[in-house]
Design a protein around this motif. Structure first.
Motif, short mmCIF file in Angstrom:
data_model
loop_
_atom_site.label_atom_id
_atom_site.label_comp_id
_atom_site.label_asym_id
_atom_site.label_seq_id
_atom_site.Cartn_x
_atom_site.Cartn_y
_atom_site.Cartn_z
N ALA A 164 0.83 -1.20 0.00
CA ALA A 164 0.00 0.00 0.00
C ALA A 164 0.86 1.26 0.00
N GLU A 165 1.97 1.23 0.74
CA GLU A 165 2.87 2.38 0.78
C GLU A 165 3.59 2.56 -0.56
N LYS A 166 3.95 1.44 -1.20
CA LYS A 166 4.58 1.53 -2.51
C LYS A 166 3.63 2.12 -3.53
N ALA A 167 2.37 1.68 -3.50
CA ALA A 167 1.37 2.21 -4.43
C ALA A 167 1.14 3.70 -4.17
N SER A 168 1.05 4.07 -2.92
CA SER A 168 0.86 5.48 -2.57
C SER A 168 2.05 6.32 -3.03
#
Length: 168
Positions: free
Chosen positions: A43-47
């Protein structure tokens, strides 16, 4: 003509300083290595990816506007900005749903827990008033542990659950 140049000069200087501040601020993002990104959750990578894409598209749009180009809805940059905004919305929905799921998993259903304990431990599990079915050492001189430990456990669990219910 000199009047126009004198009034524009401070604005240009301020713009130059703002661009330099932006360059310094974006440098860590653009220089982030794959090693640094390995520690992030999906999720942090996508964000991170969506944020960088959004920043780049907006910066390019600002650049084109400073050159005097008109950016109507059919322009390639406007289409890319719309696409990135769609990804931002999708990511927001996914993050919101995962937070809802996380909250649902951490909520304790106090009444269901009491029913479960009562069913598992039997009729002695009445948490409102524990029944004293054992005799005290002083009365008999011997230990009679039938149901005593279970009742105390149910009473302790019920008091913890009641405290949580009052907090909510």
């Amino acid at each position: 003509m000199d009047d126009v140049e004198e009034s524009v000069r401070p604005v240009c200087m301020e713009l130059g300083q703002a661009v330099e501040e932006l360059r310094v601020s974006l440098r860590p993002l653009l220089e982030a290595s794959s090693e640094q990104l390995k520690g992030l959750s999906p999720a942090e990578k996508a964000s991170f990816s969506v944020s960088v894409a959004y920043a780049l598209v907006v910066m390019f749009q600002v650049y084109l506007r400073t050159r005097g180009e008109s950016l109507d809805e059919d322009h390639v940059v406007s289409a890319q900005l719309s696409r990135v905004q769609d990804y931002v919305r999708k990511l927001g929905h996914v993050m919101e749903r995962s937070m809802d799921l996380h909250l649902r998993q951490t909520t304790v259903n106090v009444e269901a827990t009491k029913r479960l304990l009562k069913q598992v431990l039997g009729p002695e599990a009445d948490a409102s008033e524990p029944k004293r079915t054992h005799k005290r050492f002083a009365e008999t001189g011997a230990a009679d542990n039938r149901g005593g430990a279970g009742s105390r456990l149910v009473q302790q669990l019920s008091s913890v659950l009641d405290a949580r219910q009052k907090e909510e």
